[in-house]
Scaffold this motif. Sequence first.
Motif, PDB file in Angstrom:
ATOM      1  N   SER A 333       0.822  -1.229  -0.038  1.00 59.96           N
ATOM      2  CA  SER A 333       0.005   0.086  -0.029  1.00 59.96           C
ATOM      3  C   SER A 333       0.699   1.266   0.079  1.00 59.96           C
ATOM      4  N   THR A 334       1.845   1.246   0.727  1.00 62.34           N
ATOM      5  CA  THR A 334       2.946   2.302   0.617  1.00 62.34           C
ATOM      6  C   THR A 334       3.665   2.396  -0.537  1.00 62.34           C
ATOM      7  N   MET A 335       3.691   1.550  -1.057  1.00 65.67           N
ATOM      8  CA  MET A 335       4.574   1.609  -2.545  1.00 65.67           C
ATOM      9  C   MET A 335       3.614   2.222  -3.535  1.00 65.67           C
ATOM     10  N   LEU A 336       2.260   1.971  -3.446  1.00 70.11           N
ATOM     11  CA  LEU A 336       1.544   2.427  -4.365  1.00 70.11           C
ATOM     12  C   LEU A 336       0.655   3.763  -3.724  1.00 70.11           C
ATOM     13  N   ALA A 337       1.332   4.318  -2.766  1.00 68.40           N
ATOM     14  CA  ALA A 337       0.641   5.592  -2.210  1.00 68.40           C
ATOM     15  C   ALA A 337       0.500   6.797  -3.052  1.00 68.40           C
ATOM     16  N   ASP A 338       1.422   6.940  -4.027  1.00 68.88           N
ATOM     17  CA  ASP A 338       1.369   8.076  -4.937  1.00 68.88           C
ATOM     18  C   ASP A 338       0.597   7.784  -6.112  1.00 68.88           C
ATOM     19  N   ASP A 339      -0.191   6.639  -6.522  1.00 66.56           N
ATOM     20  CA  ASP A 339      -0.753   6.135  -7.498  1.00 66.56           C
ATOM     21  C   ASP A 339      -1.742   7.112  -8.039  1.00 66.56           C
ATOM     22  N   ALA A 340      -2.584   7.606  -7.150  1.00 71.15           N
ATOM     23  CA  ALA A 340      -3.457   8.462  -7.422  1.00 71.15           C
ATOM     24  C   ALA A 340      -3.086   9.933  -7.872  1.00 71.15           C
ATOM     25  N   LYS A 341      -1.873  10.216  -7.287  1.00 76.55           N
ATOM     26  CA  LYS A 341      -1.316  11.472  -7.674  1.00 76.55           C
ATOM     27  C   LYS A 341      -0.762  11.316  -9.141  1.00 76.55           C
ATOM     28  N   ILE A 342      -0.196  10.401  -9.489  1.00 72.47           N
ATOM     29  CA  ILE A 342       0.588  10.163 -10.593  1.00 72.47           C
ATOM     30  C   ILE A 342      -0.584  10.350 -11.636  1.00 72.47           C
ATOM     31  N   VAL A 343      -1.668   9.576 -11.507  1.00 68.72           N
ATOM     32  CA  VAL A 343      -2.933   9.343 -12.418  1.00 68.72           C
ATOM     33  C   VAL A 343      -3.180  10.810 -12.731  1.00 68.72           C
ATOM     34  N   GLU A 344      -3.224  11.575 -11.550  1.00 66.55           N
ATOM     35  CA  GLU A 344      -3.982  12.954 -11.821  1.00 66.55           C
ATOM     36  C   GLU A 344      -2.892  13.795 -12.665  1.00 66.55           C
ATOM     37  N   GLU A 345      -1.674  13.697 -12.636  1.00 68.81           N
ATOM     38  CA  GLU A 345      -0.646  14.325 -13.369  1.00 68.81           C
ATOM     39  C   GLU A 345      -0.797  13.870 -14.724  1.00 68.81           C
ATOM     40  N   MET A 346      -0.661  12.796 -15.014  1.00 63.23           N
ATOM     41  CA  MET A 346      -0.843  12.176 -16.474  1.00 63.23           C
ATOM     42  C   MET A 346      -2.199  12.649 -17.085  1.00 63.23           C
ATOM     43  N   ASN A 347      -3.280  12.644 -16.487  1.00 60.34           N
ATOM     44  CA  ASN A 347      -4.322  13.219 -17.017  1.00 60.34           C
ATOM     45  C   ASN A 347      -4.286  14.442 -17.345  1.00 60.34           C
ATOM     46  N   GLY A 348      -3.468  15.494 -16.676  1.00 62.25           N
ATOM     47  CA  GLY A 348      -3.595  17.033 -16.777  1.00 62.25           C
ATOM     48  C   GLY A 348      -2.609  17.135 -17.842  1.00 62.25           C
ATOM     49  N   LEU A 349      -2.038  16.210 -18.639  1.00 59.55           N
ATOM     50  CA  LEU A 349      -0.679  16.742 -19.374  1.00 59.55           C
ATOM     51  C   LEU A 349      -1.344  16.853 -20.825  1.00 59.55           C
ATOM     52  N   GLY A 350      -0.768  17.847 -21.828  1.00 61.54           N
ATOM     53  CA  GLY A 350      -1.152  18.006 -23.048  1.00 61.54           C
ATOM     54  C   GLY A 350      -0.410  17.012 -23.985  1.00 61.54           C
ATOM     55  N   ASN A 351      -0.145  17.482 -25.225  1.00 59.49           N
ATOM     56  CA  ASN A 351       0.160  16.675 -26.372  1.00 59.49           C
ATOM     57  C   ASN A 351       1.541  16.971 -26.706  1.00 59.49           C
ATOM     58  N   SER A 352       2.219  17.973 -26.263  1.00 53.54           N
ATOM     59  CA  SER A 352       3.565  18.357 -26.526  1.00 53.54           C
ATOM     60  C   SER A 352       4.637  17.476 -26.381  1.00 53.54           C
ATOM     61  N   ALA A 353       5.761  17.825 -26.986  1.00 55.24           N
ATOM     62  CA  ALA A 353       6.731  16.714 -26.781  1.00 55.24           C
ATOM     63  C   ALA A 353       7.313  16.619 -25.364  1.00 55.24           C
ATOM     64  N   ALA A 354       7.209  17.543 -24.744  1.00 57.56           N
ATOM     65  CA  ALA A 354       7.598  17.596 -23.246  1.00 57.56           C
ATOM     66  C   ALA A 354       6.368  16.799 -22.499  1.00 57.56           C
ATOM     67  N   ASP A 355       5.351  17.125 -22.840  1.00 55.39           N
ATOM     68  CA  ASP A 355       4.060  16.523 -22.123  1.00 55.39           C
ATOM     69  C   ASP A 355       4.270  14.921 -22.244  1.00 55.39           C
ATOM     70  N   ASN A 356       4.843  14.595 -23.498  1.00 51.02           N
ATOM     71  CA  ASN A 356       4.811  13.004 -24.005  1.00 51.02           C
ATOM     72  C   ASN A 356       5.788  12.588 -23.131  1.00 51.02           C
ATOM     73  N   LYS A 357       6.993  13.396 -23.137  1.00 55.23           N
ATOM     74  CA  LYS A 357       8.002  12.450 -22.379  1.00 55.23           C
ATOM     75  C   LYS A 357       7.715  12.376 -20.743  1.00 55.23           C
ATOM     76  N   ARG A 358       7.180  13.348 -20.366  1.00 52.87           N
ATOM     77  CA  ARG A 358       6.496  13.349 -18.941  1.00 52.87           C
ATOM     78  C   ARG A 358       5.746  12.197 -18.714  1.00 52.87           C
ATOM     79  N   PHE A 359       4.669  12.107 -19.596  1.00 54.07           N
ATOM     80  CA  PHE A 359       3.463  11.049 -19.632  1.00 54.07           C
ATOM     81  C   PHE A 359       4.502   9.682 -19.449  1.00 54.07           C
ATOM     82  N   ASP A 360       5.324   9.351 -20.479  1.00 51.27           N
ATOM     83  CA  ASP A 360       6.127   8.238 -20.423  1.00 51.27           C
ATOM     84  C   ASP A 360       7.036   7.803 -18.971  1.00 51.27           C
TER      85      ASP A 360
END
Length: 420
Positions: A333-360
């Motif tokens: 559970s502790t290892m997965l504690a940041d999962d929701a935060k990561i998903v939220e950031e992923m959903n907020g990214l755009g389609n720029s090259a920098a955003d795609n890199k950050r998504f990956d």
Amino acid sequence: MNTRFLTMAVLMASSIVFAQKKELKEAEKLIATGKYAQAKGIISSLDGKAETLDDKLKPQYYFLKGQALAGKVEGKGIKDLKAAVEAYNKALKGDSKYKQQIRNAKTSLSNSIVNEAVKDQNAKSFMKASDKLHLAYTMRKKDTSYLYFAASNAVNAKNYDTALKYYKTLSKINYDGSETQYVGVAVATGEEQVFPEKKQRDVLVKGKQLRSPSVRKTPSRRGEVARMVALIYVEQGKDEEAIKAIEKAKATNPKDASLLQTEANLYYKLGNVEKYKEIMEKIVANDPTNPDLYYNLGVSAGQLGDHAKAIEYYKKAIELKPDYVTAKLNLSSTMLADDAKIVEEMNGLGNSAADNKRFDELKDKRFGAYRAAAPFLESALKDEPENVAVVKTLTQIYAQLDDPKYDEMKTKLKVLEAAK
């Protein structure tokens, strides 16, 4: 002339006493048949005249009042119970034939109040339980454990002011709380059984139902009382008072892990990370092979947001106790504690090259956490094959990782949920 008036006054007084006796007799009959509400009504009619009652009638009046108010204790409010106790106490002040009956009634009432408190506690009505246990304590001051449990129930009810008052009283009376237990091993099952009295244990030993009789003393609760005072001050934001209380508690039990952990957490809260680390290292040094200690340290570190340290402690607990399922669950559970935060950031990214890199990058981080957590959950499932929480989490992880074990886990989850 004066003599005639005096005689009439005596006759009037006699008739009043006769009427009072009659009312009390009627109330007594009603109580004997369990008609407490009607008896209470009769007693209430005499309330305003209580102090003017004949001295010989007062103990009977207060005794009957106590019985009528207590009635069937089940479901009774604390107000009536307190009034019943007060009535019994007043009844004992007088000199009457009812004294032993009153003492017996008080003992019976006290036992019933404690039983009702246990029911309230089990029903999570913690403040009701606390009030009743405190009342039982006022009735039998030698039973100091009633006050201890009244305090702990007040904590559960988040009534910290009341809890603090009770804990301070316990500290003042130097409450110890340790108990002598008489232990034996059941011949039929091999399980240990504990008895509060030697006589109870010895009867079963003599009857060959128990073997290996022994005696042990439970630890003192003095350190726990002092620790709770400190914890309440922490909860109330009274940091200076908390530090003083902790120092006082440490004088009683300097190696109490839970007390030291409370102190460490307080310093962390105050921003003194170095002091926090120093105390945590001391806790570990005091008992380096205790898996429960590392587990508790993991919980504490997780609550403080130090996930890296929490993971370290949980892993150590599992190393010391390989079948420690709760530690494995908390670790994953502790290892997965940041999962929701990561998903939220992923959903907020755009389609720029920098955003795609950050998504990956975020995707790799997320899947990396899944792969790290999965083995501990799989190990926990071997320990507890029907643990629904573990199966559910593994099903979600396998789905995200597109793991071939997903179908097997999904089927297992359906079977377990259907069996509920």
